[in-house]
Design a protein around this motif. Structure first.
Motif, short mmCIF file in Angstrom:
data_model
loop_
_atom_site.label_atom_id
_atom_site.label_comp_id
_atom_site.label_asym_id
_atom_site.label_seq_id
_atom_site.Cartn_x
_atom_site.Cartn_y
_atom_site.Cartn_z
N ALA A 2 73.06 46.50 10.34
CA ALA A 2 73.38 46.70 11.74
C ALA A 2 73.11 48.14 12.16
O ALA A 2 73.29 49.08 11.37
N THR A 3 72.65 48.31 13.39
CA THR A 3 72.40 49.65 13.92
C THR A 3 73.73 50.38 14.11
O THR A 3 74.65 49.84 14.73
N PRO A 4 73.88 51.59 13.57
CA PRO A 4 75.15 52.31 13.69
C PRO A 4 75.41 52.71 15.14
O PRO A 4 74.49 52.98 15.91
N THR A 5 76.69 52.74 15.48
CA THR A 5 77.06 53.16 16.84
C THR A 5 77.08 54.68 16.91
O THR A 5 77.07 55.37 15.89
N LEU A 6 77.13 55.20 18.14
CA LEU A 6 77.18 56.65 18.34
C LEU A 6 78.42 57.24 17.68
O LEU A 6 78.35 58.31 17.05
N ASP A 7 79.54 56.56 17.78
CA ASP A 7 80.78 57.06 17.17
C ASP A 7 80.64 57.14 15.66
O ASP A 7 81.13 58.09 15.03
N GLU A 8 79.99 56.16 15.04
CA GLU A 8 79.80 56.16 13.59
C GLU A 8 78.90 57.31 13.15
O GLU A 8 79.14 57.95 12.13
N VAL A 9 77.85 57.57 13.94
CA VAL A 9 76.94 58.68 13.63
C VAL A 9 77.67 60.01 13.73
O VAL A 9 77.55 60.88 12.86
N MET A 13 78.41 62.81 10.79
CA MET A 13 78.01 64.22 10.92
C MET A 13 79.21 65.14 10.70
O MET A 13 79.09 66.17 10.03
N LYS A 14 80.37 64.79 11.26
CA LYS A 14 81.56 65.61 11.09
C LYS A 14 81.98 65.66 9.62
O LYS A 14 82.37 66.71 9.11
N ARG A 15 81.89 64.53 8.94
CA ARG A 15 82.25 64.50 7.51
C ARG A 15 81.29 65.36 6.70
O ARG A 15 81.70 66.08 5.78
N ALA A 16 80.00 65.29 7.04
CA ALA A 16 79.01 66.11 6.33
C ALA A 16 79.24 67.60 6.58
O ALA A 16 79.17 68.41 5.66
N GLN A 17 79.56 67.94 7.83
CA GLN A 17 79.83 69.35 8.15
C GLN A 17 81.06 69.84 7.40
O GLN A 17 81.07 70.95 6.86
#
Length: 230
Positions: A2-9, A13-17
């Protein structure tokens, strides 16, 4: 998928940061260790046991770890999560286990290598930059006289090393020097004025890249390979 939602993206990103900030060193840098599988340990153990510089307790610990990394068919993989063993990596594991005195595990590695062309096939891999055969020779499992040996004598001539350093990665030059001098030593052919000059050239190169803590570029495999040469 499934295509990820904007919130999931945004969450990813926040977790990676957050992970990046948590792993930053006090001096502002980041250390990025690479999980390259068992071969670095196999090579280091082989070198240290070849030089009789590994204690019995550390040898046992190394043996236990290597046996735990060995696949059921006797092989070792080139990198984690690989689905099949690799010839050069398994040769390095065989060498280390043999010197550790792990008869059963070394026998399994030997059988796997033998079924895939044996020592001659491992030696042939040197043409691809795989130095597994060199570690077999250190362990007494291959004849060093059968190994191809690069001739780095020309690097000792005035201006040649600087010229080559402008054309090739320093790691290639260091690898060639390591292989040349180590193979010559294993053959019992290291002697004379020319070889002593070559040795001084190698020392100058490795001093340039040796870190304050003693390693070569912080890499255990490169550092280990330098020891028998030195």
């Amino acid at each position: 998928m499934a295509t990820p939602t904007l919130d999931e993206v945004q969450l990813a990103m926040k977790r990676a940061q957050r992970a990046m900030w948590e792993k930053q060193r006090a001096d502002g840098s980041w250390d990025v260790p690479a999980d390259s599988g068992s071969w670095g340990t196999s090579q280091t153990v082989t070198v240290l046991l070849h030089l009789k510089r590994l204690s019995p307790s550390d040898t046992k610990l190394a043996e236990k770890w290597l046996v735990g990394q060995q696949r059921g068919d006797g092989s070792f993989t080139l990198q984690p999560y690989a689905r099949a063993g690799a010839l050069g990596t398994t040769a390095c594991g065989w060498a280390a286990l043999h010197l550790c005195g792990s008869t059963e595990a070394a026998g399994k590695a030997k059988a796997w290598v033998t079924a895939r062309g044996g020592v001659p096939a491992v030696i042939e891999k040197m043409s691809e930059g795989d130095f597994g055969a060199l570690f077999l020779a250190m362990a007494g499992l291959a004849d060093a006289k059968q190994l191809p040996c690069p001739n780095t004598t020309a690097m000792s001539l005035p201006g040649v090393l600087d010229f080559m350093a402008s054309r090739f990665h320093a790691g290639i030059l260091m690898g060639a020097l390591q292989a040349d001098i180590t193979i010559q030593a294993l053959r019992g052919e290291w002697s004379g004025l020319i070889d002593s000059i070559k040795g001084r050239t190698a020392l100058s190169v490795f001093r340039e890249f040796q870190n304050d803590e003693g390693s070569i570029n912080g890499a255990s495999s490169i550092t280990a390979m330098a020891l028998p040469m030195l």
